[in-house]
Design an enzyme around this catalytic site. Structure first.
Site, PDB file in Angstrom:
ATOM      1  CE  LYS A  22      -1.952  -1.337   3.731  1.00 30.73           C
ATOM      2  NZ  LYS A  22      -1.736  -2.401   3.736  1.00 30.73           N
ATOM      3  CB  SER A  23       3.472   2.227   2.174  1.00 36.77           C
ATOM      4  OG  SER A  23       3.502   2.831   2.815  1.00 36.77           O
ATOM      5  NE  ARG A  27       6.086   6.720   0.093  1.00 35.52           N
ATOM      6  CZ  ARG A  27       5.617   6.325   1.187  1.00 35.52           C
ATOM      7  NH1 ARG A  27       4.764   5.340   1.406  1.00 35.52           N
ATOM      8  NH2 ARG A  27       5.643   6.486   2.910  1.00 35.52           N
ATOM      9  N   GLY A  94      -5.118   8.545   5.008  1.00 35.25           N
ATOM     10  CA  GLY A  94      -4.450   9.375   5.780  1.00 35.25           C
ATOM     11  C   GLY A  94      -2.706  10.085   4.776  1.00 35.25           C
ATOM     12  CB  SER A 170       5.557  11.360  10.738  1.00 34.55           C
ATOM     13  OG  SER A 170       4.361  11.175   9.030  1.00 34.55           O
ATOM     14  CD  GLN A 172       0.607   8.757   6.661  1.00 33.88           C
ATOM     15  OE1 GLN A 172       0.044  10.247   7.214  1.00 33.88           O
ATOM     16  NE2 GLN A 172       0.282   7.606   6.302  1.00 33.88           N
ATOM     17  CG  ASP A 323       1.042   1.231   9.920  1.00 30.92           C
ATOM     18  OD1 ASP A 323       0.647   2.238  10.200  1.00 30.92           O
ATOM     19  OD2 ASP A 323       1.987   0.973   8.395  1.00 30.92           O
TER      20      ASP A 323
HETATM   21  C1  S3P Z   1       2.704   5.194   5.824  1.00 33.11           C
HETATM   22  C2  S3P Z   1       3.736   5.991   6.723  1.00 33.11           C
HETATM   23  C3  S3P Z   1       3.058   5.645   8.313  1.00 33.11           C
HETATM   24  C4  S3P Z   1       1.886   4.643   8.801  1.00 33.11           C
HETATM   25  C5  S3P Z   1       0.970   4.690   7.454  1.00 33.11           C
HETATM   26  C6  S3P Z   1       1.803   4.955   6.289  1.00 33.11           C
HETATM   27  C7  S3P Z   1       3.489   5.664   4.391  1.00 33.11           C
HETATM   28  O1  S3P Z   1       2.639   6.685   9.002  1.00 33.11           O
HETATM   29  O2  S3P Z   1       1.369   4.252   9.864  1.00 33.11           O
HETATM   30  O3  S3P Z   1       0.365   3.065   7.749  1.00 33.11           O
HETATM   31  O4  S3P Z   1       3.161   4.828   3.884  1.00 33.11           O
HETATM   32  O5  S3P Z   1       4.233   6.203   4.617  1.00 33.11           O
HETATM   33  P1  S3P Z   1       3.081   7.725   9.799  1.00 33.11           P
HETATM   34  O6  S3P Z   1       4.793   8.482   8.645  1.00 33.11           O
HETATM   35  O7  S3P Z   1       2.624   9.214   9.723  1.00 33.11           O
HETATM   36  O8  S3P Z   1       3.452   7.949  10.829  1.00 33.11           O
END
Ligand code: S3P
Length: 436
Positions: A22-23, A27, A94, A170, A172, A323
């Site tokens: 997913k990550s 992207r 998010g 983070s 994100q 996660d």
């Molecule tokens: C993610 C980063 C994490 C993770 C989220 C996916 C990402 O959040 O919890 O499910 O894809 O960069 P944070 O970077 O805010 O901790």
């Protein structure tokens, strides 16, 4: 939908392939929308959170198609998105909202971003404040949450470079600022309080951007140069998602005698905390066949169940398993002793307040569990089973269902349909491991 898992009567056996990560999918879709030309991304997962990214991009005028698992889309070569002024609805995701904010700032696109009631509760000033420092005009709702409005920069004026620290470790937030930095007037330096997954850095490099670790600026700093030419389109196949694999591995760890393999999962060191935790608890974990996939390490993981003992998780391990705490909690419920998690206050701002939700559910299933401000503890061997509540959190749903495989009374998860946000084939995959 109720999902019920009974206690397994025999060891789990088998090999699974996970949906695409997913990550990386988030992207890949977003960076492809910024690239010059058509991208093709194979093994693109079709789940709630990845649909959120595709829908948000489509609302901004960058539609995509998904056929036979391959996502195709044409990027805008870094120009403002065509449907400027639109509202991009980010669902429960998010990652979509935070990274898209960086892309809007980079391209100078004006748009509103909004999301589900759950997403509207999550902290967004952590991205808005650094983007403002770069000169972006961005406002959040009272409380620092969505909806978020980003103003257009019609004069094509670049952003100022970022040279500072982001408030939390983070990926994100780091990714959001790194994307904005691609559209700045000079090189940016982004410092983080701790290490986080570096998918963005690896993928942007793969697409031709100049992004590197900057040890001269701090232990967890990166340097991002503005783009001189548009990002190159992507032609990649996504590896499997270790965050989904975590549930199959957790299931194998708690059912005695089990032996389960997951093939072709992304083993980015910022994501493999779950493997270290399972192995510290006593499970036998073997990684093999590690290869490179567009700059990411990918490999196979085999887990053999062994007697489990409690662990303490804190510090740098937390972000590497951020996660996976619902899965870790499910395993801890069957390990000897008290497992304690600290330094994990970030869990309160995920799809649910995961500290409260994990403890509430473990207790509902009879386990001894306690909350602390920045973590939780659980005593192994006390979970009997019963009814758990997903509470709008896909990972909670899957972890409590997994606990049912070792619970004397099994576990029924209420409102479990939320798991299709991330792993629609979860129940079928886990059931396929039952030895017939
Ligand atoms: C993610 C980063 C994490 C993770 C989220 C996916 C990402 O959040 O919890 O499910 O894809 O960069 P944070 O970077 O805010 O901790």
């Amino acid at each position: 939908m109720d999902l019920k898992f009974e206690r397994a009567r025999a060891p789990l056996r088998g090999t699974l392939e996970m949906p695409g990560d997913k990550s990386l999918a988030h992207r890949a879709a977003l960076f492809a929308a910024l690239a010059g030309g058509e991208s093709a991304i194979a093994r693109f997962p079709d789940s709630g959170v990845t649909r959120a990214m595709r829908n948000a991009l489509a609302a901004l005028g960058v539609p995509s198609s998904l056929d036979d698992g391959t996502l195709r889309l044409s990027g805008t070569a870094g120009r403002p998105f065509p449907a400027a002024g639109a509202t991009a609805f980010c669902g429960n995701s998010g990652t979509t909202m935070r990274m898209l904010a960086g892309a809007l700032a980079m391209t100078g696109t004006g748009a509103r971003m909004d999301g589900s009631a759950g997403l509207r509760r999550r902290p967004m000033e952590r991205i808005a404040a650094p983007l403002r420092e770069m000169g972006a005009e961005i406002s959040t709702a009272p409380g620092g949450t969505a909806p978020i409005d980003v103003a257009a920069r019609p004069d094509g004026r670049p952003l100022s470079p970022f040279d500072g620290s982001i408030p939390v470790a983070s990926a994100q937030v780091k990714s959001c600022i790194a994307l904005a930095a691609l559209g700045a007037s000079g090189p940016s330096t982004i410092r983080e309080p701790g290490p986080s997954r570096d998918h963005t850095e690896r993928m942007l490099r793969h697409m031709g951007a100049c992004v590197r670790a900057a040890p001269e600026a701090g232990p967890h700093a990166i340097r991002v140069e503005p783009l001189e030419r548009p990002l190159a389109p992507l032609r990649i196949s996504l590896p499997g998602d270790i965050s989904s694999a975590a549930f199959a591995l957790a299931a194998a760890a708690i059912v005695p005698g089990s032996e389960v393999a997951v093939r072709g999962v992304c083993l980015n060191p910022g994501r493999t905390g779950i493997l270290d935790c399972l192995s510290a608890m006593g499970a036998e974990v073997a990684v093999s066949g590690v290869r490179d996939c567009a700059g990411e390490p990918v490999g196979d993981v085999l887990l053999r169940a062994r007697p489990l003992k409690a662990i303490d998780v804190s510090g740098g391990m937390v972000v590497r398993a951020i996660d996976e705490f619902p899965a870790i909690a499910a395993v801890a419920a069957f390990a000897e002793g008290v497992t304690t998690v600290r330094d994990a206050a970030e869990l309160r701002g995920k799809e649910s307040d995961r500290i409260a939700a994990i403890v509430r559910n473990l207790r509902a299933l009879g386990a001894e569990a306690e909350e602390s401000p920045d973590g939780f503890s659980v005593r192994g061997g006390t979970l009997r089973g019963g009814v758990a509540e997903a509470g709008g959190d896909h990972r909670l749903a899957m972890s409590m269902a997994v606990a049912g495989l070792a619970a004397p009374e099994g576990v029924t998860v209420r409102n479990a349909e939320i798991l299709s946000e991330s792993y629609p084939s979860f129940a079928a995959d886990i059931r396929s491991l039952a030895v017939r």
